[in-house]
Scaffold this motif. Structure first.
Motif, PDB file in Angstrom:
ATOM      1  N   PHE A  48     -19.150   4.715  26.642  1.00 35.99           N
ATOM      2  CA  PHE A  48     -19.349   5.985  25.747  1.00 35.99           C
ATOM      3  C   PHE A  48     -19.721   7.163  26.388  1.00 35.99           C
TER       4      PHE A  48
ATOM      5  N   VAL B 299     -20.624  11.189  25.411  1.00 39.38           N
ATOM      6  CA  VAL B 299     -20.958  12.470  24.404  1.00 39.38           C
ATOM      7  C   VAL B 299     -20.376  13.616  25.250  1.00 39.38           C
TER       8      VAL B 299
ATOM      9  N   ASP C 195     -31.954  15.968  24.954  1.00 36.65           N
ATOM     10  CA  ASP C 195     -31.140  15.509  26.016  1.00 36.65           C
ATOM     11  C   ASP C 195     -31.195  13.998  26.120  1.00 36.65           C
TER      12      ASP C 195
ATOM     13  N   LYS D 114     -32.450  12.120  23.652  1.00 38.11           N
ATOM     14  CA  LYS D 114     -31.830  11.382  22.593  1.00 38.11           C
ATOM     15  C   LYS D 114     -30.193  11.223  22.796  1.00 38.11           C
ATOM     16  N   LEU D 115     -29.407  12.120  23.234  1.00 44.25           N
ATOM     17  CA  LEU D 115     -27.814  11.951  23.690  1.00 44.25           C
ATOM     18  C   LEU D 115     -27.940  10.813  24.624  1.00 44.25           C
TER      19      LEU D 115
ATOM     20  N   THR E 241     -28.251   7.773  22.888  1.00 44.82           N
ATOM     21  CA  THR E 241     -27.169   7.483  21.930  1.00 44.82           C
ATOM     22  C   THR E 241     -25.927   6.972  22.672  1.00 44.82           C
TER      23      THR E 241
ATOM     24  N   LYS F 197     -26.495   3.218  23.649  1.00 46.55           N
ATOM     25  CA  LYS F 197     -26.527   2.513  22.369  1.00 46.55           C
ATOM     26  C   LYS F 197     -25.017   2.279  21.884  1.00 46.55           C
ATOM     27  N   ARG F 198     -24.346   3.218  22.065  1.00 48.16           N
ATOM     28  CA  ARG F 198     -23.089   3.121  21.581  1.00 48.16           C
ATOM     29  C   ARG F 198     -22.159   2.331  22.487  1.00 48.16           C
TER      30      ARG F 198
ATOM     31  N   GLU G  24     -26.645  11.412  15.193  1.00 48.38           N
ATOM     32  CA  GLU G  24     -27.113  11.124  16.778  1.00 48.38           C
ATOM     33  C   GLU G  24     -26.710  12.198  18.103  1.00 48.38           C
ATOM     34  N   THR G  25     -25.429  12.639  17.712  1.00 51.09           N
ATOM     35  CA  THR G  25     -24.694  13.559  18.762  1.00 51.09           C
ATOM     36  C   THR G  25     -24.796  14.872  18.350  1.00 51.09           C
TER      37      THR G  25
ATOM     38  N   ASN H  95     -22.543  16.011  16.855  1.00 48.83           N
ATOM     39  CA  ASN H  95     -21.196  16.759  16.827  1.00 48.83           C
ATOM     40  C   ASN H  95     -20.417  16.869  15.567  1.00 48.83           C
TER      41      ASN H  95
ATOM     42  N   ARG I 126     -26.675  20.800  19.744  1.00 44.02           N
ATOM     43  CA  ARG I 126     -28.122  21.055  20.000  1.00 44.02           C
ATOM     44  C   ARG I 126     -28.906  21.524  18.820  1.00 44.02           C
TER      45      ARG I 126
ATOM     46  N   LEU J  88     -28.891  18.963  16.148  1.00 48.90           N
ATOM     47  CA  LEU J  88     -30.060  17.746  16.599  1.00 48.90           C
ATOM     48  C   LEU J  88     -31.464  18.338  16.459  1.00 48.90           C
TER      49      LEU J  88
END
Lengths: 279, 785
Positions: free
Chosen positions: A184, A186, A261, A263-264, A267, A270-271, B645-646, B648, B771, B774
């Motif tokens: 995955f 982002v 950053d 968190k991304l 994520t 996790k994905r 979570e992203t 987007n 950003r 979030l």
């Protein structure tokens, strides 16, 4: 935005490339697909004396298969992989990754070897091939050697390749039937560079459980024995067993201080785990 | 005189395919960079690496000194001055090549010429700069503070202009509902596919400087060049060939145009400069940077009573020609009320000079920013009072029975049914279904949000509006020439320029409507000061209203003259004949325009004795009955899915209900709307030119400056209302910019609607990047600023 003056060579064999690349009186740059180097030349971020085009060398486009692995020459393009013109020993994972690299125009010319040698942290192959346990076959003045992709990249746009060395091919171990793969990334929009990459490969028949967090500021974070990341159990990676503290600590150790950053990256991981579980 | 088209499939209202696409879609367009003149040399500029610095010296390396020019070499060239007549405006002088100080990164310091661009860049790299760095103003609010570094030393502060509009604001102060927000829009770069480009040469036969430039306004460039170079107008010809999009970036006089003009006069060779994308992003096309401190007052039921606002616009270092540094901020004060009717208003604006490249008017100009600010606070009121956002708008939208309507800032709305547009948009987006889906939740955890925004777009506003701004360019009558050729074709000549607007097709449709000449036989000549009537050019969504009106009038004159000849040939009374479908038709017989043209040009012995000696060629000027502008408008409604979570955002559905008056070519209008919305999506979600504290621009390639691509622009659903303007030919309204106005507001409102479920802070800044989203989620519960 025009390149500074340079000489252009297009040798037909690897020996000649090495002979040029090891010369100390000139700065050389190897040109494969040119999808990163081209803009860098035009922006004058790279100003080599000699540009060595390696796309006329038959060995660099070779494809070899055996029971354990598929070996792809460095000049195999992303589109070759996407379109299935070369074998995919990873149950379609290679073509899935290739399909999401940048834009088709880039994939038509960009190469797997060039991507690894360029060592952009946000690139797809460096993280994916590290998770796959792939090896780069390297040729240089001192002969040939193999280098695990997981240790090839030493920093942003920096590799463990010695002066005069080039990546000849990439040997990618085959998945077994039991393999579960998740990838995955982002990114802000289709085709853009990744902000975070998560990769998980669980292949119990081969005793493989790897995880990668990529698109950091530097080399990808590779968990070669990822079982520890999932509570040390031998089962498949599972979201509910993901050791968030360990993942977060690895990101902090890698210098990622910004909470968003991290968190991304979490994520993305996790994905990837989620996708592996569905695979 | 009556007339009717032969083939209604080609006239006003027909969605005919574009004539220009045959060459453009085959890659056969001819742009500035396609020109090849014998002996042409290439120019590269030495640009300032610092945002603010005193120039101590510029050292030319000995071996190529003859190929390098600095301000000292261009001594007689005058600086670019774009002065506004508004009281208190402070004048900036933009030297063509910097003198004394540099005031932004990318400002021109020296011009280098060589046989190739690469070699010219080598020479540019060899120039040694001795610059004394000065503290820079990188932020407009900091630039307003006392003690900030001064850009223009004699000013005493950094404010180009301060304006204040007030209308009974005090009556709002006791309102039960009061919401205050601080809202910002990012500095952006308008991004036409083609950048700027100039080819210049001196024509010795005509003693004329010929400038080929990627410009929207060749005549204004000519006037500006005349002022800066000290050359008479007749010594200058400006040609704008095919131009790959403008959006306002090509509506200014460039220092590069002046510099190349001077160089062509002095080096006896054609010269060219083709802007590269780094120059374009960092040193050229900047726009849109606004800041609002805005308070809305409302009744408990959500009805808006008043708006009190302080708006600041980051104008950059110099006043750009011809629109000036103050148009954008001053416009904010006059258009912030949008399409709404409310009784109390105050807006103070500041145009602030900063160490950034000059701000330029981008499609929508200030409207995109004011729509963002106002529509975000209207949603805040709706949340505060517990009503649906569209209900808050319905209470205050101008109603059809009020038309024509003068609003609180005395803007004159010509026609329209604004509530209908919003009602239809809400119906088309299916509000109840969206709310139900939102409540249900998504299987993938994304959050659904619904956003609306309404705007109005004053377009084709003319003398009465611009005389008040007092800028170097005030539009008056627009002229067009029409000429029947000896074989019955029709040539139209206009001073506006078409670079995506489809005018080669749509102006031909207007002519067809009057004369019935087949579109295939109608040719539009534009983009050349030698062949077209003077015009302020293409900007302000004015071309169809103004040039369309002028083409209609010119064709009507041709029709009158053809009738006079035709009646003679038919031996009928002029009052008894009409132009129908490319023919003059009498009671018993008819004669084609082709035959009439043949007689005029080639068989004058057959002409009536008292024929109009003007023949079959006429130049006619046009202004609408009122030149305060047409008001097109639309309601946008959008559904988004936000990934918490992203960060987007995916646009799931986008509806536009739009009134562009009578549509000349509905397909072209749809194209204008789709293109504008695509840019609006860029403004809403992607595009941002950040600067660091030293005022260095941080996005220097398209890898850093993100533009929406095909996968980010959804299919849109467009509904048209065609309520004609009472003031214009055919009832047309200008629609060129509208699509780009509402999306940032509608999309951000939708994101805030989605994030409400998490109690997130409101997004009050464009673009709504992952950003920022979030961060808003992470700071849930904190009060809005």
């Amino acid at each position: 935005m025009k390149a500074a003056n340079f000489e252009y060579e297009r040798p037909g064999d690897i020996k000649s490339v090495i002979a040029l690349a090891e010369r100390e009186d000139i700065v050389t740059k190897l040109l494969a697909g040119g999808q990163s180097l081209g803009p860098m030349l035009n922006l004058r971020l790279a100003q080599p004396d000699v540009l060595v085009d390696i796309t006329a060398i038959p060995e660099l486009k070779r494809v070899e298969e055996n029971a354990d692995a598929v070996t792809l020459g460095a000049c195999i393009t992303h589109a070759d992989i996407e379109d299935g013109r070369v074998p995919d020993g990873c149950a379609g994972a290679l073509s899935t990754v290739a399909r999401d690299i940048a834009y088709r125009a880039v994939r038509n010319r960009g190469t797997i070897g060039g991507s690894l040698a360029h060592a952009d942290p946000a690139a797809d192959w460096i993280s994916c091939l590290a998770a796959m346990g792939a090896e780069a076959l390297v040729s240089g003045p001192a002969g040939q050697r193999t280098l695990a992709v997981a240790v090839l990249m030493t920093g942003a746009f920096d590799t463990a390749l010695a002066p005069g060395e080039l990546i000849e091919a990439v040997r990618i171990p085959r998945f077994s039937r039991s393999a579960r793969w998740g990838y995955f990334k982002v990114s802000r929009k289709t085709g853009e560079m990744a902000q975070a990459i998560g990769v998980v490969l669980h292949d119990p028949d081969r005793g493989v459980c790897r995880a990668v967090m990529g698109a950091t500021e530097s080399a990808p974070i590779v968990f070669a024995q990822a079982a520890a990341l999932f509570g040390g159990t031998s089962g498949a990676p599972a979201l509910d067993r993901l050791d968030l503290d360990a993942a977060t600590q690895a990101l902090i150790t890698a210098g990622i201080t910004d909470a968003i950053d991290r968190k991304l990256h979490i994520t993305a991981l996790k994905r990837a785990i989620g996708r592996a579980a569905q695979a | 005189m009556e007339s009717a088209p032969a083939n209604p499939g080609q006239g006003i209202g027909a969605s005919v395919l574009r004539k220009e696409d045959d060459r453009l879609l085959r890659g056969r367009g001819q742009f500035v960079a396609d020109l090849r003149l014998a002996g042409m040399r290439d120019v590269a500029f030495v640009r300032s690496p610092l945002a603010h610095a005193r120039i101590r010296a510029i050292h030319k390396p000995h071996e190529c000194g003859d190929d390098i020019y600095t301000a000292a070499d261009l001594a007689p060239v005058k600086p670019i001055r774009a002065v506004s007549g508004l009281p208190g405006f402070k004048v900036s002088e933009q030297p063509v090549l910097a003198t004394g100080k540099v005031r932004y990164v990318g400002e021109l310091l020296a011009m280098c010429v060589a046989d190739t661009r690469a070699r010219a860049e080598d020479i540019a790299a060899s120039v040694k700069l001795d610059l004394e760095e000065l503290p820079a103003v990188h932020d407009m609010l900091a630039g307003r503070q006392a003690g900030a570094p001064l850009l223009h030393d004699s000013w005493g502060d950094n404010v180009f202009l301060e304006t204040n509009v007030e209308a009974g604001i005090a009556r709002a102060f006791d309102a039960p509902i009061k919401v205050t927000r601080e809202i910002r829009t990012a500095r952006q770069c308008m991004a036409p596919i083609e950048g700027r480009g100039v080819v210049a040469h001196w024509d010795r036969r005509l003693e004329q400087l010929v400038i080929y430039s990627a410009t929207q306004m060749p005549h204004i460039v000519r006037t500006g060049l005349s002022e800066c170079l000290g050359l008479d107008h007749e010594r200058i010809r400006v040609v704008a060939p095919d131009v790959g999009g403008g959006f306002g970036y090509k509506g200014i006089l460039l220092a590069e145009e002046v510099a190349l003009g001077w160089l062509a006069m002095h080096c006896d060779r054609p010269v060219r400069w083709i802007e590269d994308r780094r120059e374009h992003l960092t040193a050229g096309a900047n726009c849109r940077e606004h800041h609002y401190r805005i308070t809305a007052y409302a009744e408990r039921d959500g009805r808006l009573i008043g708006i009190d606002c302080e708006a600041t616009v980051d104008s950059g270092a110099y006043s750009a020609y011809p629109f000036s540094a103050c148009l954008e901020a001053a416009q904010v004060a006059s258009i912030l009320p949008g399409p709404y009717d409310f009784p109390a208003y105050r807006c103070r604006t500041y145009s602030v000079a900063t160490n950034k490249c000059p701000i330029l008017p981008y499609r929508g100009v200030a409207r995109t920013g004011v729509c963002f600010a106002l529509e975000l606070v209207l949603d805040a009121i709706a949340r505060e009072t517990g009503i649906e956002p569209h209900e808050a708008r319905m209470k205050i939208l101008v109603r059809p029975e009020q038309m024509p309507f003068d609003n609180i800032t005395r803007k004159h709305f010509d026609s329209g049914d604004y509530p209908q547009a919003l009602r239809r948009a809400v119906a088309a987006i299916d509000l109840p279904a969206v709310r139900a889906r939102q409540k249900r939740g998504e299987p993938d955890g994304r959050l659904i949000g619904l956003g609306t925004a309404v705007y109005c777009e004053q377009a084709a506003h003319g003398t009465s509006v611009y005389a008040g701004w007092g800028i170097p360019m005030v539009p008056g009558y627009e002229q067009a020439s029409a000429r029947l050729t000896p074989d019955g074709g029709l040539e139209l000549r206009v001073g506006v320029h078409s670079h995506g607007q489809s005018m080669e097709t749509t102006l031909a449709q207007v002519a067809h409507e009057i004369l019935g000449v087949a579109l295939a036989r109608i040719t539009l000549v534009h983009g050349d000061t030698a062949f077209t009537p003077y015009s302020t050019g293409t900007w302000g969504s004015r071309s169809m209203v103004m040039a369309g009106g002028a083409v209609a009038r010119a064709c009507e004159e041709i029709a009158r003259r053809a009738i006079s000849i035709g009646a003679w040939l038919l031996k009928a009374e002029a009052s008894a004949v009409r132009v129908i479908g490319g023919e003059v038709v009498g009671p018993t017989s008819k004669v084609s325009l082709q035959d009439i043209a043949r007689v005029w040009y080639l068989r004058p012995q057959d002409l009536p004795v008292h024929v109009n000696p003007g023949g079959l060629e006429a130049t006619v000027g046009y202004k609408p009955l009122r030149d305060s502008g047409t008001f097109s408008y639309a309601a946008h409604a959008v559904v988004v899915a936000v990934d918490p979570e992203t960060g987007n955002v995916e646009i799931l559905d986008y509806v536009i209900v739009e009134d562009g008056g009578k549509l000349v070519n509905p397909m072209v209008v749809d194209g204008q709307i789709c293109g504008g919305v695509a840019q609006g999506i860029g403004t809403a979600l992607y595009e941002e030119m950040p600067f660091d504290a030293a005022a260095q621009p941080l996005a220097s390639t398209l890898a850093d400056y993100l533009l929406p691509g095909p996968t980010e622009v959804p299919a849109m659903r467009i509904e048209h209302m065609e309520i004609p303007s009472p003031y214009t030919e055919f009832g047309v309204k200008g629609i060129g910019e509208g699509g780009a106005i509402a999306p940032p507001a509608a999309i951000t409102n939708a994101i805030n609607d989605a994030l409400r479920a998490l109690g997130a802070r409101e997004i009050l800044q464009s673009p709504a990047t992952p950003r920022r989203i979030l961060d808003a989620i992470a700071r849930a519960g904190e009060a809005a600023p």
